[in-house]
Motif scaffolding. Structure first.
Motif, PDB file in Angstrom:
ATOM      1  N   PHE A  25     -75.518 -35.797 -76.893  1.00  0.00           N
ATOM      2  CA  PHE A  25     -76.309 -34.794 -76.192  1.00  0.00           C
ATOM      3  C   PHE A  25     -77.482 -34.332 -77.052  1.00  0.00           C
ATOM      4  CE2 PHE A  25     -77.176 -30.306 -75.225  1.00  0.00           C
ATOM      5  CZ  PHE A  25     -77.539 -30.420 -73.885  1.00  0.00           C
ATOM      6  N   VAL A  26     -77.228 -34.044 -78.311  1.00  0.00           N
ATOM      7  CA  VAL A  26     -78.281 -33.598 -79.225  1.00  0.00           C
ATOM      8  C   VAL A  26     -79.345 -34.678 -79.373  1.00  0.00           C
ATOM      9  CG1 VAL A  26     -78.766 -33.012 -81.638  1.00  0.00           C
ATOM     10  CG2 VAL A  26     -76.831 -31.952 -80.465  1.00  0.00           C
ATOM     11  N   GLU A  27     -78.911 -35.911 -79.514  1.00  0.00           N
ATOM     12  CA  GLU A  27     -79.857 -37.025 -79.655  1.00  0.00           C
ATOM     13  C   GLU A  27     -80.734 -37.154 -78.408  1.00  0.00           C
ATOM     14  OE1 GLU A  27     -79.896 -41.871 -80.451  1.00  0.00           O
ATOM     15  OE2 GLU A  27     -77.990 -40.780 -80.466  1.00  0.00           O
ATOM     16  N   ILE A  28     -80.109 -37.045 -77.236  1.00  0.00           N
ATOM     17  CA  ILE A  28     -80.862 -37.148 -75.977  1.00  0.00           C
ATOM     18  C   ILE A  28     -81.859 -36.001 -75.870  1.00  0.00           C
ATOM     19  CG2 ILE A  28     -80.642 -36.972 -73.463  1.00  0.00           C
ATOM     20  CD1 ILE A  28     -77.981 -38.550 -73.766  1.00  0.00           C
ATOM     21  N   GLN A  29     -81.453 -34.785 -76.227  1.00  0.00           N
ATOM     22  CA  GLN A  29     -82.356 -33.633 -76.154  1.00  0.00           C
ATOM     23  C   GLN A  29     -83.537 -33.794 -77.105  1.00  0.00           C
ATOM     24  OE1 GLN A  29     -82.277 -31.333 -73.793  1.00  0.00           O
ATOM     25  NE2 GLN A  29     -80.528 -32.464 -73.015  1.00  0.00           N
ATOM     26  N   LYS A  30     -83.299 -34.312 -78.280  1.00  0.00           N
ATOM     27  CA  LYS A  30     -84.391 -34.561 -79.230  1.00  0.00           C
ATOM     28  C   LYS A  30     -85.382 -35.565 -78.654  1.00  0.00           C
ATOM     29  CE  LYS A  30     -82.039 -33.635 -83.623  1.00  0.00           C
ATOM     30  NZ  LYS A  30     -81.539 -34.235 -84.878  1.00  0.00           N
ATOM     31  N   LEU A  31     -84.850 -36.630 -78.041  1.00  0.00           N
ATOM     32  CA  LEU A  31     -85.729 -37.640 -77.446  1.00  0.00           C
ATOM     33  C   LEU A  31     -86.521 -37.065 -76.274  1.00  0.00           C
ATOM     34  CD1 LEU A  31     -83.347 -40.739 -77.598  1.00  0.00           C
ATOM     35  CD2 LEU A  31     -85.414 -40.338 -78.969  1.00  0.00           C
ATOM     36  N   LYS A  32     -85.895 -36.201 -75.475  1.00  0.00           N
ATOM     37  CA  LYS A  32     -86.606 -35.569 -74.358  1.00  0.00           C
ATOM     38  C   LYS A  32     -87.720 -34.666 -74.872  1.00  0.00           C
ATOM     39  CE  LYS A  32     -83.055 -35.563 -70.748  1.00  0.00           C
ATOM     40  NZ  LYS A  32     -82.208 -34.725 -69.877  1.00  0.00           N
ATOM     41  N   MET A  33     -87.440 -33.934 -75.959  1.00  0.00           N
ATOM     42  CA  MET A  33     -88.473 -33.082 -76.542  1.00  0.00           C
ATOM     43  C   MET A  33     -89.636 -33.918 -77.066  1.00  0.00           C
ATOM     44  SD  MET A  33     -86.142 -30.138 -78.428  1.00  0.00           S
ATOM     45  CE  MET A  33     -87.395 -29.796 -79.612  1.00  0.00           C
ATOM     46  N   LYS A  34     -89.318 -35.046 -77.675  1.00  0.00           N
ATOM     47  CA  LYS A  34     -90.360 -35.939 -78.181  1.00  0.00           C
ATOM     48  C   LYS A  34     -91.200 -36.461 -77.018  1.00  0.00           C
ATOM     49  CE  LYS A  34     -91.094 -39.947 -81.139  1.00  0.00           C
ATOM     50  NZ  LYS A  34     -90.459 -40.934 -82.023  1.00  0.00           N
ATOM     51  N   LYS A  35     -90.536 -36.828 -75.912  1.00  0.00           N
ATOM     52  CA  LYS A  35     -91.241 -37.322 -74.731  1.00  0.00           C
ATOM     53  C   LYS A  35     -92.163 -36.242 -74.171  1.00  0.00           C
ATOM     54  CE  LYS A  35     -90.457 -38.909 -70.018  1.00  0.00           C
ATOM     55  NZ  LYS A  35     -89.455 -39.117 -68.968  1.00  0.00           N
ATOM     56  N   ASN A  36     -91.686 -35.003 -74.076  1.00  0.00           N
ATOM     57  CA  ASN A  36     -92.510 -33.902 -73.571  1.00  0.00           C
ATOM     58  C   ASN A  36     -93.713 -33.663 -74.471  1.00  0.00           C
ATOM     59  OD1 ASN A  36     -90.882 -33.458 -71.352  1.00  0.00           O
ATOM     60  ND2 ASN A  36     -89.679 -31.861 -72.350  1.00  0.00           N
ATOM     61  N   SER A  37     -93.511 -33.764 -75.761  1.00  0.00           N
ATOM     62  CA  SER A  37     -94.605 -33.594 -76.704  1.00  0.00           C
ATOM     63  C   SER A  37     -95.667 -34.678 -76.514  1.00  0.00           C
ATOM     64  CB  SER A  37     -94.064 -33.623 -78.129  1.00  0.00           C
ATOM     65  OG  SER A  37     -95.104 -33.552 -79.068  1.00  0.00           O
ATOM     66  N   LEU A  38     -95.203 -35.918 -76.361  1.00  0.00           N
ATOM     67  CA  LEU A  38     -96.143 -37.019 -76.132  1.00  0.00           C
ATOM     68  C   LEU A  38     -96.896 -36.839 -74.815  1.00  0.00           C
ATOM     69  CD1 LEU A  38     -93.916 -39.994 -77.356  1.00  0.00           C
ATOM     70  CD2 LEU A  38     -95.950 -39.070 -78.493  1.00  0.00           C
ATOM     71  N   ASN A  39     -96.198 -36.381 -73.775  1.00  0.00           N
ATOM     72  CA  ASN A  39     -96.858 -36.132 -72.493  1.00  0.00           C
ATOM     73  C   ASN A  39     -97.915 -35.038 -72.623  1.00  0.00           C
ATOM     74  OD1 ASN A  39     -95.806 -37.986 -70.624  1.00  0.00           O
ATOM     75  ND2 ASN A  39     -93.931 -36.793 -70.400  1.00  0.00           N
ATOM     76  N   SER A  40     -97.623 -34.005 -73.391  1.00  0.00           N
ATOM     77  CA  SER A  40     -98.586 -32.931 -73.605  1.00  0.00           C
ATOM     78  C   SER A  40     -99.830 -33.450 -74.321  1.00  0.00           C
ATOM     79  CB  SER A  40     -97.958 -31.806 -74.425  1.00  0.00           C
ATOM     80  OG  SER A  40     -96.940 -31.180 -73.693  1.00  0.00           O
ATOM     81  N   GLU A  41     -99.615 -34.306 -75.306  1.00  0.00           N
ATOM     82  CA  GLU A  41    -100.749 -34.891 -76.022  1.00  0.00           C
ATOM     83  C   GLU A  41    -101.596 -35.752 -75.084  1.00  0.00           C
ATOM     84  OE1 GLU A  41     -99.471 -36.955 -79.569  1.00  0.00           O
ATOM     85  OE2 GLU A  41     -98.280 -35.241 -80.223  1.00  0.00           O
ATOM     86  N   LEU A  42    -100.935 -36.506 -74.199  1.00  0.00           N
ATOM     87  CA  LEU A  42    -101.678 -37.328 -73.240  1.00  0.00           C
ATOM     88  C   LEU A  42    -102.480 -36.465 -72.275  1.00  0.00           C
ATOM     89  CD1 LEU A  42     -99.219 -40.219 -72.249  1.00  0.00           C
ATOM     90  CD2 LEU A  42    -101.404 -40.409 -73.416  1.00  0.00           C
TER      91      LEU A  42
END
Length: 147
Positions: A25-42
């Motif tokens: 769960f923690v690993e998945i949440q970290k990856l989701k946060m990374k994805k959201n960060s990348l989307n924000s940058e885009l």
């Protein structure tokens, strides 16, 4: 004893499963946060590109179809914002009251009763009630002393 060993093994298995699931769960949440960060940058990059294109269009560059329509939409939005700003300034100008033009009779049509008069009578009534209560309490106390 076999029962305790089975219980111990069962608890151990449950603990191990919970630990693994929480790690996943923690690993998945970290990856989701990374994805959201990348989307924000885009999104920020898209906004920057849009601003550049709009500025180039304003400067006279030639674009076609959708870019022109989007630039027109931005122009209309900026004009609408400017109109609202002007309306705000007009409303502020109408709301300004000059010194000396304010008269309290403009607000109050009837004379307002003095609040202190009501307070004084309320205090007198309260004092009288306290005195009466004290007198009534003294009578049974005196009667009790006599007995």
């Amino acid at each position: 004893m076999a029962f305790l060993e089975d219980l111990k093994q069962g608890l151990s298995d449950v603990t191990k499963t919970v630990y693994e699931k929480s790690g996943q769960f923690v690993e998945i949440q970290k990856l989701k946060m990374k994805k959201n960060s990348l989307n924000s940058e885009l999104k920020a990059a898209y906004v920057e590109i849009g601003k550049m294109v709009y500025e180039e269009k304003k400067a006279g560059a030639e674009f076609s179809g959708p870019v022109v329509q989007l630039c027109q939409k931005i122009d209309m939005g900026l004009e609408a914002i400017q109109e609202v700003d002007e309306q705000i300034e007009e409303a502020r100008a109408r709301a300004t009251v000059e010194d000396g033009t304010f008269d309290e009779s403009d607000i109050f049509e009837e004379e307002v009763t003095d609040v202190t008069e009501k307070t004084d009578t309320t205090e007198e009534t309260a004092e009288e009630a306290v005195e009466e209560a004290v007198e009534e309490a003294e009578v049974p106390a005196e009667e009790a002393k006599e007995d």
